[in-house]
Design a protein around this motif. Sequence first.
Motif, PDB file in Angstrom:
ATOM      1  N   ASP A 155     -54.039 -24.175  13.411  1.00 23.82           N
ATOM      2  CA  ASP A 155     -52.808 -24.695  12.830  1.00 23.82           C
ATOM      3  C   ASP A 155     -51.614 -23.874  13.321  1.00 23.82           C
ATOM      4  OD1 ASP A 155     -50.874 -25.848  11.395  1.00 23.82           O
ATOM      5  OD2 ASP A 155     -51.636 -25.286   9.424  1.00 23.82           O
ATOM      6  N   PRO A 156     -50.671 -24.454  14.079  1.00 21.34           N
ATOM      7  CA  PRO A 156     -49.541 -23.677  14.592  1.00 21.34           C
ATOM      8  C   PRO A 156     -48.661 -23.115  13.490  1.00 21.34           C
ATOM      9  CG  PRO A 156     -49.793 -25.764  15.769  1.00 21.34           C
ATOM     10  CD  PRO A 156     -50.671 -25.817  14.559  1.00 21.34           C
ATOM     11  N   VAL A 157     -48.509 -23.848  12.385  1.00 22.73           N
ATOM     12  CA  VAL A 157     -47.673 -23.355  11.281  1.00 22.73           C
ATOM     13  C   VAL A 157     -48.261 -22.081  10.703  1.00 22.73           C
ATOM     14  CG1 VAL A 157     -46.703 -23.933   9.040  1.00 22.73           C
ATOM     15  CG2 VAL A 157     -46.923 -25.702  10.806  1.00 22.73           C
ATOM     16  N   ALA A 158     -49.570 -22.056  10.531  1.00 24.82           N
ATOM     17  CA  ALA A 158     -50.200 -20.848  10.000  1.00 24.82           C
ATOM     18  C   ALA A 158     -50.011 -19.665  10.943  1.00 24.82           C
ATOM     19  CB  ALA A 158     -51.687 -21.111   9.754  1.00 24.82           C
ATOM     20  N   GLU A 159     -50.058 -19.936  12.231  1.00 27.52           N
ATOM     21  CA  GLU A 159     -49.851 -18.859  13.193  1.00 27.52           C
ATOM     22  C   GLU A 159     -48.443 -18.289  13.086  1.00 27.52           C
ATOM     23  OE1 GLU A 159     -51.994 -17.512  15.160  1.00 27.52           O
ATOM     24  OE2 GLU A 159     -53.692 -18.832  14.812  1.00 27.52           O
ATOM     25  N   LEU A 160     -47.452 -19.181  12.975  1.00 28.92           N
ATOM     26  CA  LEU A 160     -46.069 -18.700  12.864  1.00 28.92           C
ATOM     27  C   LEU A 160     -45.836 -17.970  11.552  1.00 28.92           C
ATOM     28  CD1 LEU A 160     -44.132 -21.729  14.390  1.00 28.92           C
ATOM     29  CD2 LEU A 160     -44.608 -19.521  15.435  1.00 28.92           C
ATOM     30  N   ASP A 161     -46.481 -18.433  10.471  1.00 27.44           N
ATOM     31  CA  ASP A 161     -46.358 -17.726   9.196  1.00 27.44           C
ATOM     32  C   ASP A 161     -46.928 -16.316   9.300  1.00 27.44           C
ATOM     33  OD1 ASP A 161     -45.088 -19.784   7.956  1.00 27.44           O
ATOM     34  OD2 ASP A 161     -46.934 -20.696   7.170  1.00 27.44           O
ATOM     35  N   ALA A 162     -48.034 -16.196  10.012  1.00 28.24           N
ATOM     36  CA  ALA A 162     -48.627 -14.870  10.183  1.00 28.24           C
ATOM     37  C   ALA A 162     -47.693 -13.960  10.957  1.00 28.24           C
ATOM     38  CB  ALA A 162     -49.972 -14.993  10.888  1.00 28.24           C
ATOM     39  N   ALA A 199     -45.951 -10.537   9.489  1.00 31.87           N
ATOM     40  CA  ALA A 199     -46.086  -9.247  10.170  1.00 31.87           C
ATOM     41  C   ALA A 199     -44.728  -8.648  10.467  1.00 31.87           C
ATOM     42  CB  ALA A 199     -46.878  -9.428  11.465  1.00 31.87           C
ATOM     43  N   ALA A 200     -43.745  -9.476  10.793  1.00 32.90           N
ATOM     44  CA  ALA A 200     -42.401  -8.965  11.073  1.00 32.90           C
ATOM     45  C   ALA A 200     -41.771  -8.395   9.817  1.00 32.90           C
ATOM     46  CB  ALA A 200     -41.540 -10.089  11.654  1.00 32.90           C
ATOM     47  N   GLU A 201     -41.950  -9.069   8.664  1.00 31.86           N
ATOM     48  CA  GLU A 201     -41.368  -8.551   7.417  1.00 31.86           C
ATOM     49  C   GLU A 201     -42.070  -7.279   6.963  1.00 31.86           C
ATOM     50  OE1 GLU A 201     -41.492 -11.635   4.605  1.00 31.86           O
ATOM     51  OE2 GLU A 201     -39.976 -12.879   5.596  1.00 31.86           O
ATOM     52  N   PRO A 252     -32.968  -4.531   7.409  1.00 28.33           N
ATOM     53  CA  PRO A 252     -33.167  -5.970   7.657  1.00 28.33           C
ATOM     54  C   PRO A 252     -34.520  -6.217   8.316  1.00 28.33           C
ATOM     55  CG  PRO A 252     -31.625  -5.046   9.238  1.00 28.33           C
ATOM     56  CD  PRO A 252     -31.872  -3.963   8.222  1.00 28.33           C
ATOM     57  N   ALA A 253     -35.045  -7.368   8.033  1.00 27.11           N
ATOM     58  CA  ALA A 253     -36.342  -7.726   8.609  1.00 27.11           C
ATOM     59  C   ALA A 253     -36.214  -7.882  10.116  1.00 27.11           C
ATOM     60  CB  ALA A 253     -36.854  -9.022   7.995  1.00 27.11           C
ATOM     61  N   VAL A 254     -37.295  -7.575  10.787  1.00 23.98           N
ATOM     62  CA  VAL A 254     -37.309  -7.676  12.251  1.00 23.98           C
ATOM     63  C   VAL A 254     -37.466  -9.144  12.641  1.00 23.98           C
ATOM     64  CG1 VAL A 254     -38.482  -6.946  14.356  1.00 23.98           C
ATOM     65  CG2 VAL A 254     -38.334  -5.397  12.385  1.00 23.98           C
ATOM     66  N   ALA A 255     -36.621  -9.582  13.581  1.00 21.58           N
ATOM     67  CA  ALA A 255     -36.688 -10.968  14.046  1.00 21.58           C
ATOM     68  C   ALA A 255     -37.921 -11.148  14.923  1.00 21.58           C
ATOM     69  CB  ALA A 255     -35.431 -11.328  14.810  1.00 21.58           C
ATOM     70  N   PHE A 256     -38.667 -12.197  14.641  1.00 22.39           N
ATOM     71  CA  PHE A 256     -39.855 -12.497  15.453  1.00 22.39           C
ATOM     72  C   PHE A 256     -39.591 -13.604  16.459  1.00 22.39           C
ATOM     73  CE2 PHE A 256     -39.969 -15.405  11.917  1.00 22.39           C
ATOM     74  CZ  PHE A 256     -40.395 -16.610  12.460  1.00 22.39           C
ATOM     75  N   ALA A 257     -38.375 -14.200  16.424  1.00 24.58           N
ATOM     76  CA  ALA A 257     -37.996 -15.232  17.377  1.00 24.58           C
ATOM     77  C   ALA A 257     -36.491 -15.415  17.324  1.00 24.58           C
ATOM     78  CB  ALA A 257     -38.714 -16.546  17.078  1.00 24.58           C
ATOM     79  N   LYS A 258     -35.931 -16.156  18.274  1.00 27.29           N
ATOM     80  CA  LYS A 258     -34.515 -16.473  18.311  1.00 27.29           C
ATOM     81  C   LYS A 258     -34.367 -17.980  18.419  1.00 27.29           C
ATOM     82  CE  LYS A 258     -32.522 -12.241  20.215  1.00 27.29           C
ATOM     83  NZ  LYS A 258     -31.677 -11.662  21.304  1.00 27.29           N
ATOM     84  N   LEU A 259     -33.402 -18.531  17.672  1.00 24.62           N
ATOM     85  CA  LEU A 259     -33.114 -19.954  17.676  1.00 24.62           C
ATOM     86  C   LEU A 259     -31.643 -20.135  17.991  1.00 24.62           C
ATOM     87  CD1 LEU A 259     -34.135 -22.841  17.211  1.00 24.62           C
ATOM     88  CD2 LEU A 259     -33.524 -22.576  14.800  1.00 24.62           C
ATOM     89  N   TYR A 260     -31.351 -20.722  19.177  1.00 27.15           N
ATOM     90  CA  TYR A 260     -29.977 -20.871  19.647  1.00 27.15           C
ATOM     91  C   TYR A 260     -29.240 -19.526  19.675  1.00 27.15           C
ATOM     92  CZ  TYR A 260     -30.864 -25.821  18.847  1.00 27.15           C
ATOM     93  OH  TYR A 260     -31.409 -27.087  18.867  1.00 27.15           O
ATOM     94  N   GLY A 261     -29.952 -18.491  20.052  1.00 28.01           N
ATOM     95  CA  GLY A 261     -29.340 -17.169  20.167  1.00 28.01           C
ATOM     96  C   GLY A 261     -29.299 -16.365  18.880  1.00 28.01           C
ATOM     97  N   PRO A 267     -31.146 -14.524  15.613  1.00 21.25           N
ATOM     98  CA  PRO A 267     -32.475 -14.002  15.255  1.00 21.25           C
ATOM     99  C   PRO A 267     -33.077 -14.799  14.091  1.00 21.25           C
ATOM    100  CG  PRO A 267     -30.758 -12.527  14.497  1.00 21.25           C
ATOM    101  CD  PRO A 267     -30.061 -13.543  15.334  1.00 21.25           C
ATOM    102  N   LEU A 268     -34.367 -15.013  14.154  1.00 25.99           N
ATOM    103  CA  LEU A 268     -35.086 -15.785  13.146  1.00 25.99           C
ATOM    104  C   LEU A 268     -36.116 -14.863  12.493  1.00 25.99           C
ATOM    105  CD1 LEU A 268     -35.422 -18.653  11.951  1.00 25.99           C
ATOM    106  CD2 LEU A 268     -37.208 -19.047  13.646  1.00 25.99           C
ATOM    107  N   THR A 269     -35.885 -14.561  11.191  1.00 22.75           N
ATOM    108  CA  THR A 269     -36.788 -13.658  10.459  1.00 22.75           C
ATOM    109  C   THR A 269     -37.653 -14.391   9.452  1.00 22.75           C
ATOM    110  OG1 THR A 269     -35.053 -13.236   8.820  1.00 22.75           O
ATOM    111  CG2 THR A 269     -35.192 -11.736  10.713  1.00 22.75           C
ATOM    112  N   ARG A 270     -37.337 -15.633   9.134  1.00 19.83           N
ATOM    113  CA  ARG A 270     -38.113 -16.401   8.170  1.00 19.83           C
ATOM    114  C   ARG A 270     -38.168 -17.857   8.632  1.00 19.83           C
ATOM    115  NH1 ARG A 270     -39.488 -15.199   3.084  1.00 19.83           N
ATOM    116  NH2 ARG A 270     -38.073 -13.421   3.134  1.00 19.83           N
ATOM    117  N   LEU A 271     -39.323 -18.478   8.445  1.00 15.48           N
ATOM    118  CA  LEU A 271     -39.485 -19.856   8.865  1.00 15.48           C
ATOM    119  C   LEU A 271     -38.745 -20.804   7.938  1.00 15.48           C
ATOM    120  CD1 LEU A 271     -43.290 -19.948   9.764  1.00 15.48           C
ATOM    121  CD2 LEU A 271     -41.360 -19.954  11.336  1.00 15.48           C
TER     122      LEU A 271
END
Length: 293
Positions: free
Chosen positions: A13-20, A24-26, A34-43, A45-49
Amino acid sequence: MLPTESAAVVLADPVAELDALAGAAEAGAAPGEPAVAFAKLYGEPLTRLPQDLYIPPDALEIFLETFEGPLDLLLYLIRKQNFNILDIPLAQVTLQYLKYVEQIRLHNLELAAEYLLMAAMLIEIKSRMLLPQKQAASDDEADDPRAELVRRLLEYEQIKLAAYDLNAIPQVDRDFTRTEIFIEQSLTPVWPDVDVDDLQRAWADVIRRAKLVQHHKISRQELSVREHMSAILRQLQSSRFVEFSDLFDRGASVPVVVVHFVAMLELAKETLIEITQAEPFAPIYVRLAYSPD
């Protein structure tokens, strides 16, 4: 050959993978930071789905071995396990073949239809091998049900190897690119280097052509057949028989010899002389046809 077809295996399940990943980042962030960003969306930082994020189950796929049809898959299974293509163990090959077909049937039913046709053929061949063979009228062995399949596999393998060889040939715009270089010609003439052997061969060719056009001068010599006829008669009057070769002077030129021979033929035609031979390959003699007395 059919277009390249691929087997695909869907990830968990891709959603479960991203939640994991987000968890881990939090967890890695210290309190008050601040929480560590695990991805970037339009430049950004993304720390929560996002709560409304939806990822379809087949969004991520891993493509495994690619095959170009049922024969390609069957040949791959045989060669991978070092089976003798002339004695295929159909039970093992068919089982592995059906496992692969089951995987692609879940994702592409149209693609699996062609593979299922080959699977049915494999099962039919195996069932024919299990049936008792009919006794042939002669001592010849019965035909092997696998013969037609083996023939098709061997032909396909030859075509595939030939395609690999053709593909290995360097191609323009794939393996190399043609380049154009513009060189400004110098005003100073550059004379080519001449090899000594080439010059010698050129001179020999000129000499050979010069010999072909040499002029041959022919000198005119007046010869009388009648005079030679008289000379032959005088020579025969002193001897009863004269050998043919003794009538010709050894140092005479070719025109003189020819005229002398013509004179002899004229004398024989007028029955003034006789040309005789005792037996085949014996010496030839010439004598007068009448007695000088």
